[in-house]
Every structure is written in structure tokens, then in C-alpha cells.
Design an enzyme around this catalytic site. Structure first.
Site, PDB file in Angstrom:
ATOM      1  N   LYS A 148       6.998   8.882  15.061  1.00 35.23           N
ATOM      2  CA  LYS A 148       7.338   9.832  14.013  1.00 35.23           C
ATOM      3  C   LYS A 148       6.717  11.196  14.341  1.00 35.23           C
ATOM      4  O   LYS A 148       5.800  11.228  15.155  1.00 35.23           O
ATOM      5  CB  LYS A 148       6.885   9.317  12.649  1.00 35.23           C
ATOM      6  N   ASP A 177       7.723   3.111  12.444  1.00 33.26           N
ATOM      7  CA  ASP A 177       7.089   3.488  11.188  1.00 33.26           C
ATOM      8  C   ASP A 177       5.945   2.490  11.065  1.00 33.26           C
ATOM      9  O   ASP A 177       6.182   1.322  10.758  1.00 33.26           O
ATOM     10  CB  ASP A 177       8.068   3.341  10.015  1.00 33.26           C
ATOM     11  N   HIS A 178       4.726   2.936  11.323  1.00 39.36           N
ATOM     12  CA  HIS A 178       3.670   1.940  11.499  1.00 39.36           C
ATOM     13  C   HIS A 178       3.396   1.156  10.209  1.00 39.36           C
ATOM     14  O   HIS A 178       2.826   0.075  10.264  1.00 39.36           O
ATOM     15  CB  HIS A 178       2.396   2.547  12.097  1.00 39.36           C
ATOM     16  N   GLU A 216      -5.160   8.585   0.166  1.00 44.19           N
ATOM     17  CA  GLU A 216      -6.077   8.714   1.299  1.00 44.19           C
ATOM     18  C   GLU A 216      -7.293   9.514   0.869  1.00 44.19           C
ATOM     19  O   GLU A 216      -7.170  10.446   0.072  1.00 44.19           O
ATOM     20  CB  GLU A 216      -5.400   9.444   2.450  1.00 44.19           C
ATOM     21  N   HIS A 240       7.040   6.235   5.238  1.00 42.68           N
ATOM     22  CA  HIS A 240       6.243   5.075   4.812  1.00 42.68           C
ATOM     23  C   HIS A 240       6.570   4.648   3.377  1.00 42.68           C
ATOM     24  O   HIS A 240       6.805   3.472   3.104  1.00 42.68           O
ATOM     25  CB  HIS A 240       4.746   5.375   4.914  1.00 42.68           C
ATOM     26  N   LYS A 336      -3.732  13.403   0.040  1.00 43.11           N
ATOM     27  CA  LYS A 336      -4.971  13.426   0.822  1.00 43.11           C
ATOM     28  C   LYS A 336      -6.085  13.912  -0.096  1.00 43.11           C
ATOM     29  O   LYS A 336      -5.838  14.564  -1.090  1.00 43.11           O
ATOM     30  CB  LYS A 336      -4.818  14.366   2.013  1.00 43.11           C
TER      31      LYS A 336
HETATM   32  C1  BG6 Z   1       0.524   8.771   9.281  1.00 44.81           C
HETATM   33  C2  BG6 Z   1       0.426  10.145   8.692  1.00 44.81           C
HETATM   34  O1  BG6 Z   1       1.859   8.434   9.551  1.00 44.81           O
HETATM   35  O2  BG6 Z   1      -0.011   7.831   8.367  1.00 44.81           O
HETATM   36  C3  BG6 Z   1      -1.011  10.490   8.370  1.00 44.81           C
HETATM   37  O3  BG6 Z   1       0.944  11.088   9.616  1.00 44.81           O
HETATM   38  C4  BG6 Z   1      -1.619   9.422   7.494  1.00 44.81           C
HETATM   39  O4  BG6 Z   1      -1.117  11.756   7.735  1.00 44.81           O
HETATM   40  C5  BG6 Z   1      -1.387   8.036   8.086  1.00 44.81           C
HETATM   41  O5  BG6 Z   1      -3.018   9.682   7.428  1.00 44.81           O
HETATM   42  C6  BG6 Z   1      -1.824   6.951   7.131  1.00 44.81           C
HETATM   43  O6  BG6 Z   1      -1.781   5.736   7.791  1.00 44.81           O
HETATM   44  P1  BG6 Z   1      -2.742   4.530   7.335  1.00 44.81           P
HETATM   45  O7  BG6 Z   1      -2.316   3.397   8.226  1.00 44.81           O
HETATM   46  O8  BG6 Z   1      -4.151   4.991   7.576  1.00 44.81           O
HETATM   47  O9  BG6 Z   1      -2.453   4.305   5.899  1.00 44.81           O
END
Ligand code: BG6
Length: 499
Positions: A148, A177-178, A216, A240, A336
Site C-alpha cells: 500500500k 493489506d496487512h 493508535e 484496513h 493517531k
Molecule cells: C499502516 C499505516 O498501514 O498501518 C500506519 O500506514 C499505521 O499509519 C499502521 O500505523 C497500523 O498498523 P498496526 O498493525 O500497527 O495496527
């Protein structure tokens, strides 16, 4: 596996540690090479050295035998590459041929684009020009993983799809999309479709509203360049959060097979009703004190424009226009510098049609909520009302919970481990498809356009360490309704949070 952008953070912090975990779990094939490509000039040995350091620092924290690390390192190679220069790709091609000839890997190439997005299309075109998208044998395969952000609006995402599919077939393209690789997001599918008891309740007749939070604690960190031109809507919501919405809302697929699953998810993306702009609240964190420490506001962060209009918080309400969900509001929010790191889905069930105990004593009714905790303290909590023992009929909410940490083997694999393994095995179930990405942007685009053109739409400031602008609470329709303000621990009693 050929990684473009191998001298960058993503490769060092996520990809190589994930590949090492797969190696440790005997999940990689016997013959393979991981070839890193980057602008930096490095020898194979220097690259190995860097990657081993990364594995020690960012890999799973269990003890790693030195011998295993050294064995893994023998599979790592590096080549300097100017991603816009044709000669670099000729050299890459001959290096891959050499690796094939030496039987170190066998005609199966997984390309990973861990580069800035403007390089995705040029790299794909260069690979195509060298014929590297086609296997040289019937049994070989070629696949490409694209990180992404996938476009920055509907037009650019569509154009990128056209550019990629000019070289690779859709079946060869894996858009990452992790969040989909997170064990707890996958478990939503198991929870919904491996159990019979929830499906009858999973609709407008029993569900009052759905709430999804991805909070976050961190700020923008060292990603100002990217983040200031993206913002929370593009960074978290378009991908996400909408993927989680689709997983919660989709119909049961007829098969557990990539296209059957993704067809159902795409239908949800297509059924997202156009959002009313007053139902979207955006915010930006401002300087504050968190636990006695001064925390900078977004505009004071390094390399952020002092007048930046970029949102670091978004909350919105919308509907899904289909039979299952007609009339059920979905509330989602992300930001954030919120008080804690937590991602969860809350299913709020309807109240009983008749409040039998309301006039008996206490005046309370039960709140039936199902909380699917994605991170941290991963688990599931069902809240229901019980009678407080003793005189009268006072109802108290209690929780029935499951925590992954209670499992004997409780260490959850990292999202990238699962996704890399699936891509190696040719399983695209957990990857976004072209039509899904485009449908998600179609939903997001009008919000971006309204924000860009209408200066009367407010960008609210919120103190770093708070739950975002208070206006986000006004999205709720009925008095007494609000967001859940969760703790980092998944507990039935959120009246006291250790943040
Ligand atoms: C990423 C965003 O895809 O996902 C980041 O670009 C974000 O801004 C992150 O901090 C959050 O991932 P996770 O796995 O820590 O919830």
C-alpha cells in the site's frame, strides 16, 4: 523472492523477520533465494549482516539459535538496482537465470514491491519488457505483491490497475493489506462461518449498530513525507477499516476459495451507501501533556507543514444498502495520538422489546455487546445482563470472554508471515482484488473532494492523548449512545482503564 526496496524499513523490519519466522517453522521450500534490490550499493555479505541485525531487533522475541540464522543468511543475496534504468533489469534477469541454473531456486519468482508507490507501475513495466512476468516452464509461476498505498483516489487506483494488468494477469497480482493477515481478522471469518449460533442474529433484526475503532497511541513518527500527503482517511480507512467492515458484513461465501470469498467482500464495498459529509468528522492532534510529558502537536512534528490541513483522526457513520444491513448504522473511527492502542469491532445488539425489569428496581437494562478484539489482548467478549444477587431485580452487565493469551501456544504469527506464505502458495484469499480496491475508493472519493473544495468543513483540533474531537460523539443518533472508550485490556468492566 525478489524484493524491490530492500534497503528500506519495510524489508528490514517486517519482511525479512517474517521470512525468517517462516524458515524457522519449516514453511519455506528447500530451494529458495531472497534477492534484495535497492539503490544503495551493498555486497551480499553487507546485506546479510544488516538483515540478521533486523531479525534480532524486530523478529519474534523467542531465542534464535545462531546456526539457524547463519543457515538462513546463506539464502540472502543483494543487487544494486536503479528501478528506472533498463540495464539494471537486464542484469537482474541474468542474475535470476544464474540462480535458476545453479538450481538454487526453480523458476518460481515472487516479486515484492516494497518501494514508494510511484515506482509500482514503472517496475512492473520493466519486468514485462524483460519477459520476467512469464515463467519459462509450464510448472513455474510468477507473482507480484504490491504494497500500500494502492492509489490516492479512485482515478489513480484504476490507472494503477490498468498499468499492472497490462503486464501481469489479475491472478498474479497480490495487493497487500496487512490487516487481512492479522490472525484476529481471519478469525472473524471462522467466528461467523464456523459457528451456527451467531448467523441468525447477524442482521438488521437483532443488530442495532456496529462500531469499529482502530486507535493508535503513536504519532506520525518519521513518516511525515508520506503521511502529510495521505492523512488518516487514505492511510487507514480506505483499506484496513473498510476491509474489516467487509469481513463483518459479507454474506457467507459458497466455498472457502479466493474468488468466492472476495466476491462477497466486493459486494459489500459496492453496497456502501454514499456518505453524507456531515457524518464524517475529521481531526488533527494538537500539543498536550501525556502522563507528565509534553507531546508535540501534529503541525510541530518534524517536516510537517505548519499550516497542514491533514487529518490524523476520522470518525464516520454510514449505511450498507442491502437486505441484511438495511437501516443499521456503521460507525468507524481511527486516529493517531489517541489514549491507547486498540483495534476492535463492537456489535451492539438491539434491546429487548419490553423492559420487564425497568420499573422493578434500579431502572437498568442489559447491554448486549459482542466485542471482537483485534489487538492488543486479542480475544472475544460477550456482554450480557445478569441479576445482581439479593433483593430486587437490579441488572448488571457482565462479560464472558476468551483471550488468545489463554491458549497453550499463544504466540500469534505476524500478519506478514501469513501473507507471504499465502502468496508463495498462490492463495490470494487474504489479498485485495482490483474491483474491491476501486469500489472502496469510489466510497472515499466524495469525502476527499468535499474536504478539498469546501473550506467550511471543519478540521477539529484534539489534544494528543485524548479520544479525538468531541464532535465524533454527535454522530450517534440517540441520546445516551456513544463510542466505547476501551482499555488496552479486553475486560467486561471498562469503568477503570489503566492506559
Ligand atoms: C499502516 C499505516 O498501514 O498501518 C500506519 O500506514 C499505521 O499509519 C499502521 O500505523 C497500523 O498498523 P498496526 O498493525 O500497527 O495496527
Amino acid at each position: 523472492m525478489v524484493i524491490f526496496g530492500a534497503s528500506g524499513d519495510l524489508t528490514g523490519r517486517r519482511l525479512v523477520p517474517a521470512l525468517f519466522s517462516l524458515y524457522q517453522g519449516n514453511l519455506l521450500p528447500d530451494q529458495y533465494v531472497i534477492l534484495g534490490l535497492g539503490r544503495t550499493s551493498l555486497t551480499d555479505d553487507e546485506f546479510r549482516h544488516r538483515m540478521l541485525e533486523n531479525i534480532r531487533q524486530f523478529g519474534r522475541k523467542n531465542s534464535v539459535p545462531q546456526k539457524k540464522l547463519q543457515q538462513f543468511a546463506t539464502h540472502l543475496r543483494y543487487q544494486q538496482l536503479d528501478s528506472k534504468n533498463t540495464d539494471s533489469y537486464r542484469i537482474l534477469k541474468s542474475r535470476l537465470k544464474k540462480i535458476d541454473r545453479q538450481k538454487e531456486a526453480i523458476d518460481n519468482y515472487l516479486f515484492y514491491l516494497a518501494t514508494p508507490p510511484q515506482l509500482f507501475a514503472p517496475i512492473a513495466a520493466h519486468l514485462g519488457a524483460q519477459g520476467l512476468q512469464q515463467p519459462s516452464s509450464d510448472s513455474g509461476w510468477r507473482r507480484i505483491i504490491v504494497e500500500k498505498p494502492f492509489g490516492r483516489d479512485h482515478a489513480s487506483a484504476t490507472e494503477l490497475n490498468v498499468q499492472l494488468t497490462a503486464v501481469f494477469a489479475e491472478s498474479q497480482i497480490y495487493r497487500i493489506d496487512h490487516y487481512l493477515g492479522k490472525e484476529t481478522v481471519q478469525n472473524i471469518l471462522a467466528f461467523r462461518f464456523a459457528n451456527g449460533i451467531f448467523e441468525p442474529l447477524w442482521n438488521r433484526n437483532y443488530i442495532h449498530h456496529v462500531e469499529i475503532t482502530a486507535a493508535e497511541q503513536i504519532g506520525v513518527e518519521d513518516r511525515s513525507g508520506y503521511y502529510d500527503s495521505a492523512g488518516a482517511l487514505r492511510d487507514m480507512v480506505q483499506n484496513h477499516l473498510l476491509e474489516i467492515v467487509a469481513t463483518i458484513a459479507m454474506e457467507p461465501p459458497v466455498l472457502f476459495e479466493p474468488n468466492a470469498v472476495r466476491n462477497e467482500k466486493v459486494k459489500i464495498m459496492q453496497a456502501l451507501a454514499p456518505v453524507q459529509i456531515e457524518n464524517v468528522i475529521r481531526g488533527q492532534y494538537i500539543a498536550s501533556m501525556i502522563r507528565g510529558e509534553n507531546v508535540a502537536g501534529y503541525r510541530q512534528e518534524k517536516d510537517i507543514h505548519p499550516d497542514s490541513q491533514t487529518e490524523t483522526f476520522v470518525a464516520m457513520k454510514f449505511q450498507i444498502d442491502n437486505w441484511r444491513w438495511g437501516g443499521v448504522p456503521f460507525y468507524i473511527r481511527t486516529g493517531k495520538r489517541l489514549p491507547t492502542r486498540v483495534t476492535e469491532v463492537v456489535i451492539h445488539f438491539r434491546e429487548t422489546p419490553h423492559h420487564l425489569f425497568k420499573y422493578v428496581s434500579g431502572g437498568t437494562t442489559a447491554e448486549n455487546q459482542l466485542i471482537l478484539r483485534i489487538q492488543p489482548d486479542e480475544g472475544i467478549l460477550l456482554k450480557f445482563g445478569m441479576k445482581v444477587p439479593g433483593a430486587g431485580y437490579t441488572i448488571k452487565n457482565v462479560g464472558m470472554d476468551f483471550h488468545y493469551s489463554d491458549l497453550a501456544n499463544s504466540e500469534l504469527p505476524e500478519a506478514y508471515e501469513r501473507l507471504l506464505l499465502d502468496a508463495l502458495n498462490g492463495d490470494s484469499t487474504l489479498f485485495a482484488r482490483a474491483d474491491g480496491v476501486e469500489a472502496a475508493w469510489r466510497f472515499i472519493d466524495p469525502i476527499l473532494q468535499a474536504w478539498a473544495s469546501d473550506r467550511s468543513i471543519k478540521l477539529y483540533g484534539y489534544p494528543a492523548g485524548s479520544w479525538g474531537p468531541k464532535e465524533a460523539s454527535l454522530l450517534f443518533e440517540q441520546s445516551g449512545e456513544d463510542w466505547r472508550y476501551p482499555c488496552s485490556n479486553l475486560t467486561g468492566d471498562d469503568s477503570y482503564c489503566e492506559l
